[in-house]
Design a protein around this motif. Sequence first.
Motif, PDB file in Angstrom:
ATOM      1  N   THR A  42      -6.167   6.129  -0.470  1.00  0.00           N
ATOM      2  CA  THR A  42      -5.396   5.862   0.744  1.00  0.00           C
ATOM      3  C   THR A  42      -6.204   6.226   1.985  1.00  0.00           C
ATOM      4  OG1 THR A  42      -3.284   6.129  -0.378  1.00  0.00           O
ATOM      5  CG2 THR A  42      -3.268   6.481   2.002  1.00  0.00           C
ATOM      6  N   GLN A  86       1.368   1.917   1.470  1.00  0.00           N
ATOM      7  CA  GLN A  86       1.899   2.543   0.255  1.00  0.00           C
ATOM      8  C   GLN A  86       3.405   2.817   0.420  1.00  0.00           C
ATOM      9  OE1 GLN A  86      -0.529   5.839  -1.084  1.00  0.00           O
ATOM     10  NE2 GLN A  86       0.582   5.999  -3.006  1.00  0.00           N
ATOM     11  N   ASP A 162      -2.325  -1.017  -0.402  1.00  0.00           N
ATOM     12  CA  ASP A 162      -2.367   0.328  -0.975  1.00  0.00           C
ATOM     13  C   ASP A 162      -1.265   0.469  -2.023  1.00  0.00           C
ATOM     14  OD1 ASP A 162      -3.012   2.923  -1.455  1.00  0.00           O
ATOM     15  OD2 ASP A 162      -2.459   3.691   0.532  1.00  0.00           O
TER      16      ASP A 162
HETATM   17 MG   LIG Z   1      -2.746   6.764  -2.218  1.00  0.00          MG
END
Ligand SMILES: [Mg+2]
Length: 219
Positions: A42, A86, A162
């Motif tokens: 990330t 994410q 992500d």
């Molecule tokens: Mg991550």
Amino acid sequence: MLRFVGVYKSYSHPGYALQNINFSVQKGDFVFITGPSGAGKTTIIKLITREETPSQGRIFFGNTDISRISRRKIYQYRRKLGIVFQEFRLIPYLTVYENVALPLIVQGKKKRETESRVQQLLKEFEIIHKYRELPSSLSGGEQQRVAIARAVAAAPELLLADEPTGNLDPFLSRKIMKLFKKLNLKGTTVIVATHDISLVEEFGERIIYLSYGKIKKIV
Ligand SMILES: [Mg+2]
Ligand SMILES: Nc1ncnc2c1ncn2[C@@H]1O[C@H](COP(=O)(O)OP(=O)(O)O)[C@@H](O)[C@H]1O
């Protein structure tokens, strides 16, 4: 298109989230960044989106060092990116339809063109039946599909995703990866960060393996 040169990143606490990261991505590539949770995937995505800046090293998009550009230029730069976060980051007070339409409206697309594109995307991602709902009334997997539809809506130069399949069942995960591949064949450069090694093994061509903030290998 994108080049990391000697990139280090440390957050507030001591130690590095990333150490000496070097890689480049060519236009038209389909790249996976993989590794266990906490490896730094990330962080790499956030450095590319310019949410974070490197503690050391340089990141080039084309010939531009993106860690040294002005705020105004950051917004221009981000318009070239499609980003699947994410944690989705859908706009809570906009409907599913409006969330996906937004990047097209920002691009100045005509109303009719926007409508047909959004409809097509919502059908493709099997979320058309929820087009009037707010994100809060959707499941995690449904929100994820809306986030993906939004990211690809405006045909970005570079698509960053992500953990894009983190909330999806294996069947839908594969379907989404195939969609990414299709976009890639049409010219979009794609970078997917995922801990899901089975997905990487099935779809990966260029793979960057991370471990404890370092590149273990690149294939
Ligand atoms: Mg991550
Ligand atoms: N905002 C932050 N503040 C402090 N530490 C962070 C922050 N974001 C990530 N980290 C740390 O950096 C490391 C890499 O995290 P991350 O890039 O999220 O890994 P991954 O996505 O591979 O799970 C971890 O040790 C994590 O705890």
